[in-house]
Write an enzyme that holds these catalytic residues in place. Structure first.
Site, PDB file in Angstrom:
ATOM      1  N   SER A 110     -60.118  64.999  52.617  1.00 50.50           N
ATOM      2  CA  SER A 110     -61.440  65.581  52.798  1.00 50.50           C
ATOM      3  C   SER A 110     -62.572  64.563  52.851  1.00 50.50           C
ATOM      4  O   SER A 110     -62.591  63.721  53.725  1.00 50.50           O
ATOM      5  CB  SER A 110     -61.668  66.604  51.693  1.00 50.50           C
ATOM      6  OG  SER A 110     -62.792  67.363  51.986  1.00 50.50           O
ATOM      7  N   HIS A 111     -63.485  64.625  51.882  1.00 48.94           N
ATOM      8  CA  HIS A 111     -64.674  63.770  51.933  1.00 48.94           C
ATOM      9  C   HIS A 111     -64.375  62.346  51.444  1.00 48.94           C
ATOM     10  O   HIS A 111     -65.268  61.512  51.459  1.00 48.94           O
ATOM     11  CB  HIS A 111     -65.788  64.380  51.089  1.00 48.94           C
ATOM     12  CG  HIS A 111     -65.427  64.500  49.639  1.00 48.94           C
ATOM     13  ND1 HIS A 111     -64.570  65.464  49.179  1.00 48.94           N
ATOM     14  CD2 HIS A 111     -65.782  63.755  48.572  1.00 48.94           C
ATOM     15  CE1 HIS A 111     -64.428  65.317  47.879  1.00 48.94           C
ATOM     16  NE2 HIS A 111     -65.146  64.293  47.475  1.00 48.94           N
ATOM     17  N   ASP A 274     -67.886  66.789  56.918  1.00 54.90           N
ATOM     18  CA  ASP A 274     -67.039  65.825  56.212  1.00 54.90           C
ATOM     19  C   ASP A 274     -65.719  65.585  56.943  1.00 54.90           C
ATOM     20  O   ASP A 274     -65.504  66.090  58.054  1.00 54.90           O
ATOM     21  CB  ASP A 274     -66.789  66.277  54.766  1.00 54.90           C
ATOM     22  CG  ASP A 274     -65.832  67.453  54.676  1.00 54.90           C
ATOM     23  OD1 ASP A 274     -65.791  68.267  55.623  1.00 54.90           O
ATOM     24  OD2 ASP A 274     -65.125  67.564  53.659  1.00 54.90           O
ATOM     25  N   ASP A 276     -62.629  66.641  56.825  1.00 59.91           N
ATOM     26  CA  ASP A 276     -61.794  67.743  57.317  1.00 59.91           C
ATOM     27  C   ASP A 276     -62.604  68.937  57.794  1.00 59.91           C
ATOM     28  O   ASP A 276     -62.036  70.002  58.061  1.00 59.91           O
ATOM     29  CB  ASP A 276     -60.788  68.166  56.238  1.00 59.91           C
ATOM     30  CG  ASP A 276     -61.468  68.679  54.988  1.00 59.91           C
ATOM     31  OD1 ASP A 276     -62.608  68.242  54.709  1.00 59.91           O
ATOM     32  OD2 ASP A 276     -60.876  69.514  54.286  1.00 59.91           O
ATOM     33  N   ASP A 278     -64.874  70.985  56.409  1.00 63.53           N
ATOM     34  CA  ASP A 278     -65.238  72.177  55.632  1.00 63.53           C
ATOM     35  C   ASP A 278     -66.600  72.062  54.958  1.00 63.53           C
ATOM     36  O   ASP A 278     -67.135  73.050  54.478  1.00 63.53           O
ATOM     37  CB  ASP A 278     -64.130  72.579  54.638  1.00 63.53           C
ATOM     38  CG  ASP A 278     -63.728  71.454  53.712  1.00 63.53           C
ATOM     39  OD1 ASP A 278     -64.306  70.357  53.806  1.00 63.53           O
ATOM     40  OD2 ASP A 278     -62.809  71.673  52.893  1.00 63.53           O
ATOM     41  N   ARG A 279     -67.158  70.842  54.908  1.00 65.27           N
ATOM     42  CA  ARG A 279     -68.495  70.688  54.312  1.00 65.27           C
ATOM     43  C   ARG A 279     -69.548  70.518  55.395  1.00 65.27           C
ATOM     44  O   ARG A 279     -69.237  70.102  56.516  1.00 65.27           O
ATOM     45  CB  ARG A 279     -68.550  69.436  53.442  1.00 65.27           C
ATOM     46  CG  ARG A 279     -67.632  69.465  52.268  1.00 65.27           C
ATOM     47  CD  ARG A 279     -67.876  68.234  51.427  1.00 65.27           C
ATOM     48  NE  ARG A 279     -67.025  68.269  50.262  1.00 65.27           N
ATOM     49  CZ  ARG A 279     -67.276  67.649  49.131  1.00 65.27           C
ATOM     50  NH1 ARG A 279     -68.365  66.911  49.023  1.00 65.27           N
ATOM     51  NH2 ARG A 279     -66.459  67.747  48.114  1.00 65.27           N
ATOM     52  N   LYS A 373     -64.084  76.895  52.885  1.00 62.43           N
ATOM     53  CA  LYS A 373     -65.452  76.658  53.292  1.00 62.43           C
ATOM     54  C   LYS A 373     -65.414  76.125  54.714  1.00 62.43           C
ATOM     55  O   LYS A 373     -64.385  75.629  55.159  1.00 62.43           O
ATOM     56  CB  LYS A 373     -66.164  75.707  52.327  1.00 62.43           C
ATOM     57  CG  LYS A 373     -65.485  74.369  52.080  1.00 62.43           C
ATOM     58  CD  LYS A 373     -66.208  73.652  50.942  1.00 62.43           C
ATOM     59  CE  LYS A 373     -65.653  72.263  50.683  1.00 62.43           C
ATOM     60  NZ  LYS A 373     -64.464  72.262  49.827  1.00 62.43           N
TER      61      LYS A 373
HETATM   62  C1  VG1 Z   1     -65.348  68.418  44.835  1.00 64.18           C
HETATM   63  C2  VG1 Z   1     -66.502  69.398  44.806  1.00 64.18           C
HETATM   64  C3  VG1 Z   1     -65.999  70.814  44.901  1.00 64.18           C
HETATM   65  C4  VG1 Z   1     -65.154  70.966  46.163  1.00 64.18           C
HETATM   66  C5  VG1 Z   1     -64.047  69.928  46.167  1.00 64.18           C
HETATM   67  C6  VG1 Z   1     -63.239  69.936  47.442  1.00 64.18           C
HETATM   68  O1  VG1 Z   1     -64.507  68.621  43.723  1.00 64.18           O
HETATM   69  O2  VG1 Z   1     -67.272  69.227  43.638  1.00 64.18           O
HETATM   70  O3  VG1 Z   1     -67.087  71.705  44.896  1.00 64.18           O
HETATM   71  O4  VG1 Z   1     -64.600  72.247  46.236  1.00 64.18           O
HETATM   72  O5  VG1 Z   1     -64.597  68.617  46.022  1.00 64.18           O
HETATM   73  O6  VG1 Z   1     -64.054  69.711  48.551  1.00 64.18           O
HETATM   74  P1  VG1 Z   1     -64.576  67.714  42.402  1.00 64.18           P
HETATM   75  O7  VG1 Z   1     -63.468  68.201  41.514  1.00 64.18           O
HETATM   76  O8  VG1 Z   1     -64.446  66.307  42.818  1.00 64.18           O
HETATM   77  O9  VG1 Z   1     -65.931  67.955  41.811  1.00 64.18           O
HETATM   78  V1  VG1 Z   1     -63.400  68.958  49.904  1.00 64.18           V
HETATM   79  O10 VG1 Z   1     -64.417  69.124  51.133  1.00 64.18           O
HETATM   80  O11 VG1 Z   1     -63.286  67.333  49.331  1.00 64.18           O
HETATM   81  O12 VG1 Z   1     -61.875  69.591  50.084  1.00 64.18           O
HETATM   82 CO    CO Z   2     -63.641  68.751  52.915  1.00 64.42          CO
END
Ligand code: VG1
Ligand code: CO
Length: 540
Positions: A110-111, A274, A276, A278-279, A373
Site C-alpha cells: 500500500s502506502h 497511494d 494500491d 485505496d487512499r 476504501k
Molecule cells: C494505517 C492507517 C489505517 C489504514 C491502514 C491501511 O494503519 O492508519 O487507517 O486502514 O494503514 O491503509 P496503521 O496501523 O499503520 O495505523 V493502506 O492504504 O496502507 O492499506
Molecule cells: Co493503500
C-alpha cells in the site's frame, strides 16, 4: 509438486495484510508458506475461484506467477488476474464481488515505499470483497506457525501481458483488463455527463498517481471518459520502485502537488492516491482538505451523485478519525458507527446495510460499492459534488464549517522508534487511564479515558486494545496507538482533535488551534521526552 518447508516467524498480518521488507519476502519459501497458509486456513483452494493482482511494485510480477502456480497445485478452478498482474485494491475488491469469487490475493504494501530495498506485502480478501476479518487473519497466522509443506505446479510462467483465457497446471487463468470493470462501476455511480460538462467549461485538475497503480485507472476515467485535459494525470506509469516516490498521498510525501495547488494559477482540484489506489488526498486552489473533514463533506453531499441519490443508510468511521462526520450523521438522522482502525472492521457494517459510507483519517474513504476504501471513487465523488454545486473546494469546505463547526484535527507520527520505547509509552499511559477522569492536564479537564474496545454489532466479535483515548470536558480528544503497517521498529500515531463551534475561530492554523491539546498529549504520554525525539516525523 509438494515442497517441504519450515514455518517463518512473524507472518502475522497487521492492520492490512502482511508487510515486510522486500528482501524478506523474496527469501526462499517466505511468500510460498504464507500463501499456502492462506489456502490451508480457509478450507483449501480446491474448486475455488480467486482474484489476483497488485500495485506493480518490485516482485509483484514474480509473486503473481508463484500464486498462480500454487493455486493450480492446490486445485483451484480459476484465477482472474489483471493484465501484467496489476489491480488496484478497490478494483480487486470489485472483481471478487462481480465474479462471485471465493477470495482475492492483493500484492501490495500500500502506502509503504517499494523496491528491492523497500517493502512488499500480501493482503487476503474474502468472498464479500473485503479484507479478511480478524478471525481469518488469526487462523492464517496460526497456520504459518505450523506449516510443513506447500504445493506448487512445476509449469512455465503464464503470459500475463496477453488478455484472454489461458491455463496453468489444469487451472483456468483469465487475464483481464484491470481498468474496464472498475471504470464501468464508477460510470454507474456518478454523473459522468455533468462532470464532463464541467471539464468542458474549463475546470482544471491535477491528479498525481505517484508512479503507482492508479495511473492507468485515472487516465482512462479522468482523461478519456470525462474529458479532462491530457496531462491531468501525472506520474501515471506504475513503476517497480514508484520512481523513488513514497506513494503516501499526504502533504509531506505529495509536497510537489501541494506546492502546485497554491497561487492564483493553480488548478481547481488537486488529488493524489497511494500505492494500491485505496487512499486519496484532496486539495483545492490554495486549500488542503484534511481527510476527516473531507469525509464529512462527502457524507453531507453524497446525495448529489446518482449512486447515493436515495440517501445514506448510515456512516462509519474509525475511532481515531475526527468526529466531524458524526455531526453530519446527526443532521441527516442516520446512524454513525465507530470502529477500530483498518477497513476490515467496516465489512460487516457494509454487508448488513448499516453503513453506506465509511472513512478513516488516514486518507481513506469508500462506500458499499466495494469493500475497500477507494481513492479514485472519492475523487470522482468530489468532482460530482463540485459539478453540482458549482462552487470551489474552499467555498464548500468553509460553508461546511459554518454549518457544522470545525473539528480541528491532526495526526502526529513518530516513526521507526525502538519497539521497547514505543511500547513503554503506550503501556505507561494505559496504566494511568483509570485515574485520569477528573484530573486537569495542561489546563484541560479529563472527562473520560479508555483503551478502545469494539464489539461488532453483526457477529458479536470483540476487539480489544484498539487505541488509548482521552476525552476532555470540551470534547477535545487525544488518541494514541501503535501502527500496524510498518516494517521497521514501531511507529506511534498520536491523533489530536479540538472542536470549535464557530462562527468565530473557524479559520485558524490547525497546529495553533490544537496547541492546548498537543500540550496535554505530551504531558499525558511524554512521547518526546521518553523517545528523545524533538517532534513528529510526519504531521498530517
Ligand atoms: C494505517 C492507517 C489505517 C489504514 C491502514 C491501511 O494503519 O492508519 O487507517 O486502514 O494503514 O491503509 P496503521 O496501523 O499503520 O495505523 V493502506 O492504504 O496502507 O492499506
Ligand atoms: Co493503500
Amino acid at each position: 509438486m509438494r515442497v517441504t518447508c519450515r514455518p517463518n516467524d512473524g507472518q502475522k498480518p497487521g492492520t492490512s495484510g502482511l508487510r515486510k521488507k522486500t528482501k524478506v519476502f523474496i527469501s526462499e519459501g517466505y511468500l510460498e508458506t504464507f500463501i499456502q497458509s492462506i489456502f490451508d486456513a480457509t478450507g483449501g483452494a480446491e474448486g475455488k475461484t480467486y482474484v489476483v493482482g497488485g500495485d506493480g511494485r518490485y516482485f509483484n510480477d514474480r509473486a503473481a506467477q508463484v500464486i498462480l502456480k500454487m493455486a493450480a497445485a492446490n486445485g483451484a478452478k480459476r484465477v482472474i488476474v489483471g493484465q501484467n498482474a496489476l489491480l488496484s485494491t478497490p478494483a480487486a475488491s470489485h472483481l471478487i464481488r462481480l465474479n462471485g469469487a471465493d477470495g482475492g490475493i492483493i500484492l501490495s504494501a500500500s502506502h509503504n515505499p517499494g523496491g528491492l530495498e523497500a517493502d512488499f506485502g500480501v493482503k487476503f480478501n474474502t468472498a464479500n470483497g473485503g479484507p479478511a476479518p480478524e478471525a481469518v487473519t488469526e487462523a492464517i497466522h496460526a497456520r504459518t506457525m505450523a506449516i510443513e509443506e506447500f504445493f506448487i505446479a512445476d509449469e512455465a510462467d503464464v503470459n500475463l501481458s496477453r488478455i484472454g483465457e489461458q491455463e496453468v497446471g489444469g487451472m483456468e487463468v483469465s487475464v483481464i483488463d484491470p481498468v474496464a470493470d472498475y471504470a464501468a462501476l464508477m460510470a454507474g455511480l456518478f454523473d459522468f455527463a455533468s462532470i464532463r460538462a464541467m471539464f468542458a467549461r474549463g475546470f482544471r485538475m491535477r491528479f498525481d498517481a505517484m508512479c503507482a497503480v492508479t495511473g492507468p485507472y485515472a487516465r482512462e476515467i479522468l482523461e478519456n471518459r470525462l474529458g479532462a485535459a491530457p496531462g491531468t494525470v501525472v506520474n501515471a506509469e506504475p513503476l517497480p520502485d514508484f520512481g523513488g516516490m513514497h506513494p503516501d498521498p499526504n502533504p509531506t510525501w505529495a509536497h510537489d502537488l501541494v506546492e502546485r495547488m497554491s497561487g492564483p494559477q493553480a488548478p481547481d482540484l488537486g488529488a493524489a492516491s497511494d500505492g494500491d489506489g485505496d487512499r486519496h488526498m484532496i486539495l483545492g486552489r490554495g486549500i488542503y482538505v484534511a481527510p476527516s473533514d473531507g469525509f464529512a463533506v462527502l457524507a453531507a453531499n453524497a446525495h448529489l451523485a446518482p449512486g447515493y441519490r436515495n440517501g445514506l443508510k448510515g456512516v462509519a468511521r474509525s475511532m481515531p478519525t475526527s468526529t466531524a462526520v458524526d455531526r453530519v450523521a446527526a443532521a441527516l438522522g442516520i446512524g454513525c458507527h465507530e470502529t477500530p482502525t483498518g477497513w476490515k472492521f467496516f465489512g460487516n457494517l457494509l454487508d448488513s446495510g448499516r453503513a453506506t459510507l465509511c472513512g478513516e483519517e488516514s486518507f481513506g474513504a469508500g462506500s458499499d460499492h466495494v469493500r475497500e476504501k477507494d481513492g479514485l471513487w472519492a475523487v470522482l465523488l468530489w468532482l460530482n459534488i463540485l459539478a453540482e454545486r458549482n462552487e470551489s473546494v474552499a467555498e464548500i469546505l468553509n460553508k461546511h464549517w459554518r454549518r457544522y463547526g470545525r473539528n480541528y484535527y491532526s495526526r502526529h507520527d513518530y516513526e521507526a522508534l525502538p519497539s521497547e520505547a514505543a511500547e513503554a509509552v503506550i503501556a505507561t499511559l494505559r496504566a494511568r487511564l483509570a485515574e485520569l477522569p477528573g484530573q486537569e492536564v495542561a489546563g484541560l479537564t479529563v472527562a473520560a479515558a479508555d483503551d478502545f474496545t469494539y464489539a461488532d454489532p453483526v457477529d458479536g466479535s470483540v476487539s480489544r486494545g484498539q487505541g488509548l483515548r482521552v476525552v476532555f470536558n470540551d470534547g477535545s480528544r487525544v488518541v494514541l496507538r501503535l501502527s500496524g503497517t510498518g516494517t521497521e521498529g514501531a511507529t506511534i500515531r498520536l491523533y489530536l482533535e479540538r472542536y470549535v463551534a464557530g462562527p468565530d475561530g473557524l479559520g485558524q492554523d490547525v497546529q495553533i488551534a490544537l496547541a492546548p491539546v498537543i500540550e496535554a498529549a505530551e504531558e499525558l504520554a511524554e512521547i518526546r521526552s521518553r523517545t528523545g525525539r524533538a517532534g513528529p516525523d510526519v504531521i498530517t
